[in-house]
Design an enzyme around this catalytic site. Structure first.
Site, PDB file in Angstrom:
ATOM      1  N   ASN A   9       9.259  -5.769   0.294  1.00 42.09           N
ATOM      2  CA  ASN A   9       8.934  -5.263   1.632  1.00 42.09           C
ATOM      3  C   ASN A   9       9.099  -3.747   1.610  1.00 42.09           C
ATOM      4  OD1 ASN A   9       8.793  -4.605   4.335  1.00 42.09           O
ATOM      5  ND2 ASN A   9      10.786  -5.495   4.882  1.00 42.09           N
ATOM      6  N   TRP A  10       7.954  -3.057   1.603  1.00 46.16           N
ATOM      7  CA  TRP A  10       8.007  -1.585   1.509  1.00 46.16           C
ATOM      8  C   TRP A  10       8.454  -0.939   2.824  1.00 46.16           C
ATOM      9  CZ3 TRP A  10       3.023   0.374  -1.497  1.00 46.16           C
ATOM     10  CH2 TRP A  10       3.041  -0.160  -2.795  1.00 46.16           C
ATOM     11  N   LYS A  11       8.480  -1.709   3.900  1.00 50.21           N
ATOM     12  CA  LYS A  11       8.776  -1.165   5.243  1.00 50.21           C
ATOM     13  C   LYS A  11       7.832   0.025   5.502  1.00 50.21           C
ATOM     14  CE  LYS A  11      13.484  -2.644   4.522  1.00 50.21           C
ATOM     15  NZ  LYS A  11      14.826  -2.697   5.066  1.00 50.21           N
ATOM     16  N   HIS A  95      11.312 -10.049  10.926  1.00 51.51           N
ATOM     17  CA  HIS A  95      12.286  -9.212  10.208  1.00 51.51           C
ATOM     18  C   HIS A  95      13.290  -8.637  11.206  1.00 51.51           C
ATOM     19  CE1 HIS A  95      13.966  -5.961   7.822  1.00 51.51           C
ATOM     20  NE2 HIS A  95      13.519  -6.591   6.759  1.00 51.51           N
ATOM     21  N   GLU A  97      14.513  -5.830  11.541  1.00 55.53           N
ATOM     22  CA  GLU A  97      14.156  -4.512  12.101  1.00 55.53           C
ATOM     23  C   GLU A  97      13.147  -4.667  13.235  1.00 55.53           C
ATOM     24  OE1 GLU A  97      13.127  -2.713   8.351  1.00 55.53           O
ATOM     25  OE2 GLU A  97      15.244  -2.770   7.775  1.00 55.53           O
ATOM     26  N   GLU A 167      18.233 -13.280   5.592  1.00 60.24           N
ATOM     27  CA  GLU A 167      18.632 -11.895   5.395  1.00 60.24           C
ATOM     28  C   GLU A 167      19.746 -11.546   6.374  1.00 60.24           C
ATOM     29  OE1 GLU A 167      15.273  -9.456   3.567  1.00 60.24           O
ATOM     30  OE2 GLU A 167      14.893  -9.476   5.696  1.00 60.24           O
ATOM     31  N   GLY A 173      19.811  -2.975   3.561  1.00 55.65           N
ATOM     32  CA  GLY A 173      19.830  -1.524   3.369  1.00 55.65           C
ATOM     33  C   GLY A 173      21.214  -0.913   3.354  1.00 55.65           C
ATOM     34  N   SER A 211      20.020  -6.034   0.212  1.00 57.68           N
ATOM     35  CA  SER A 211      20.573  -5.230  -0.883  1.00 57.68           C
ATOM     36  C   SER A 211      20.521  -5.946  -2.235  1.00 57.68           C
ATOM     37  CB  SER A 211      22.000  -4.771  -0.546  1.00 57.68           C
ATOM     38  OG  SER A 211      21.987  -3.916   0.580  1.00 57.68           O
TER      39      SER A 211
HETATM   40  C1  PEP Z   1      14.602  -6.087   3.770  1.00 60.68           C
HETATM   41  O1  PEP Z   1      14.333  -5.167   4.501  1.00 60.68           O
HETATM   42  O2  PEP Z   1      13.965  -7.152   3.889  1.00 60.68           O
HETATM   43  C2  PEP Z   1      15.671  -5.918   2.797  1.00 60.68           C
HETATM   44  C3  PEP Z   1      16.169  -6.978   2.229  1.00 60.68           C
HETATM   45  O3  PEP Z   1      16.071  -4.633   2.529  1.00 60.68           O
HETATM   46  P1  PEP Z   1      17.083  -4.145   1.382  1.00 60.68           P
HETATM   47  O4  PEP Z   1      16.738  -4.886   0.120  1.00 60.68           O
HETATM   48  O5  PEP Z   1      16.855  -2.677   1.266  1.00 60.68           O
HETATM   49  O6  PEP Z   1      18.462  -4.480   1.851  1.00 60.68           O
END
Ligand code: PEP
Length: 254
Positions: A9-11, A95, A97, A167, A173, A211
């Site tokens: 997931n590049w966001k 997600h 976010e 998640e 993050g 992460s």
């Molecule tokens: C995500 O945004 O789906 C995610 C898992 O981010 P990160 O790996 O940076 O924690």
């Protein structure tokens, strides 16, 4: 049989440069048979055509969000039908976010799941508890209620196009990862909930996100109910992401 998957997931990150350097590197790893599963990239929607082209058919591509509506006067929104029409296979929905910064409720997430499934996409639904909810001992009940709300009206023949991504919000993050044991416990609980709402629970892929890096992916992916990962920050580095993809265990679940 459920599939092993690593998804990036590049966001709101990336560039044409990333498309033309990272995507061929990941595609080459998949083409050479080093990855025991599927790899999905969720770039910002503007880069979807470029990623599809650079992927050369080796990777699956998805959008990070779809509208809760099918079509019409919703300026700035992108529909699931458009995602499918432009070659996407997947839609990421719910997600944390999106829930946190865009006010997406469980009800909105369920509408988006419906749009994605109706458009013929595979929907990857994100669920996860906050740190406060975990500290209060509510992690499993919060996640169970998110799973039920998002997937209540999935029909039997649609389950093959549903992937769940667990998640924990406190791990996204932040550099903090759930231990492999804690993640496994939550994944087993999610699978129970899936069974309770009528899903063929053993056939639904449940991914871990939060992460995940090259050094912690092997332990996470070795757990019985963890079918791969949804990767944020580390999906922006070809070396790191390819190494995570290579961590998928080669077994008959691939
Ligand atoms: C995500 O945004 O789906 C995610 C898992 O981010 P990160 O790996 O940076 O924690």
């Amino acid at each position: 049989m459920r599939r092993r998957i690593v998804a990036g997931n590049w966001k709101m990150n990336g560039s044409m440069d990333l498309v033309t350097t990272l995507v061929p590197a990941v595609s080459a790893a998949v083409a050479s048979g080093e990855v025991a599963g599927s790899v999905v990239i969720f770039p910002p929607a503007l880069y979807v055509p470029g990623v599809l082209k650079a992927a050369g058919g080796e990777l699956e591509v998805g959008v990070q969000n779809v509208s809760q509506w099918r079509a019409g006067a919703y300026t700035g929104d992108l529909s699931a039908v458009m995602a499918a029409d432009t070659g996407c296979h997947y839609a990421l929905v719910g997600h944390s976010e999106r829930r946190q910064y865009f006010g997406e409720t469980d009800a909105v997430v369920a509408l988006k799941v419906r749009q994605a499934l109706d458009a013929g996409l595979v929907v990857m639904v994100c669920v996860g508890e906050t740190l406060a909810q975990r500290d209060a001992g509510d992690a499993e009940s919060v996640v169970a209620s998110q799973v039920r709300a998002a997937l209540a009206d999935v029909t039997q023949d649609e389950w093959a196009r549903v992937v769940v991504a667990y998640e924990p919000v406190w791990a996204i993050g932040t550099g903090k990862t759930a231990t492999a044991e804690d993640a496994q416990a939550m994944h087993a609980s999610i699978r129970q909930v899936l069974g309770a709402i009528g899903a063929p629970a053993d056939d639904v892929s449940v991914l871990y996100g939060g992460s995940v890096k090259a050094d912690n992916a092997p332990a996470l992916f070795a757990e019985a109910d963890i079918d791969g990962g949804l990767i944020g920050g580390a999906s922006l580095s070809a070396e790191e992401f390819v190494s995570i993809c290579r961590s998928l265990p080669a077994d008959d679940n691939g």
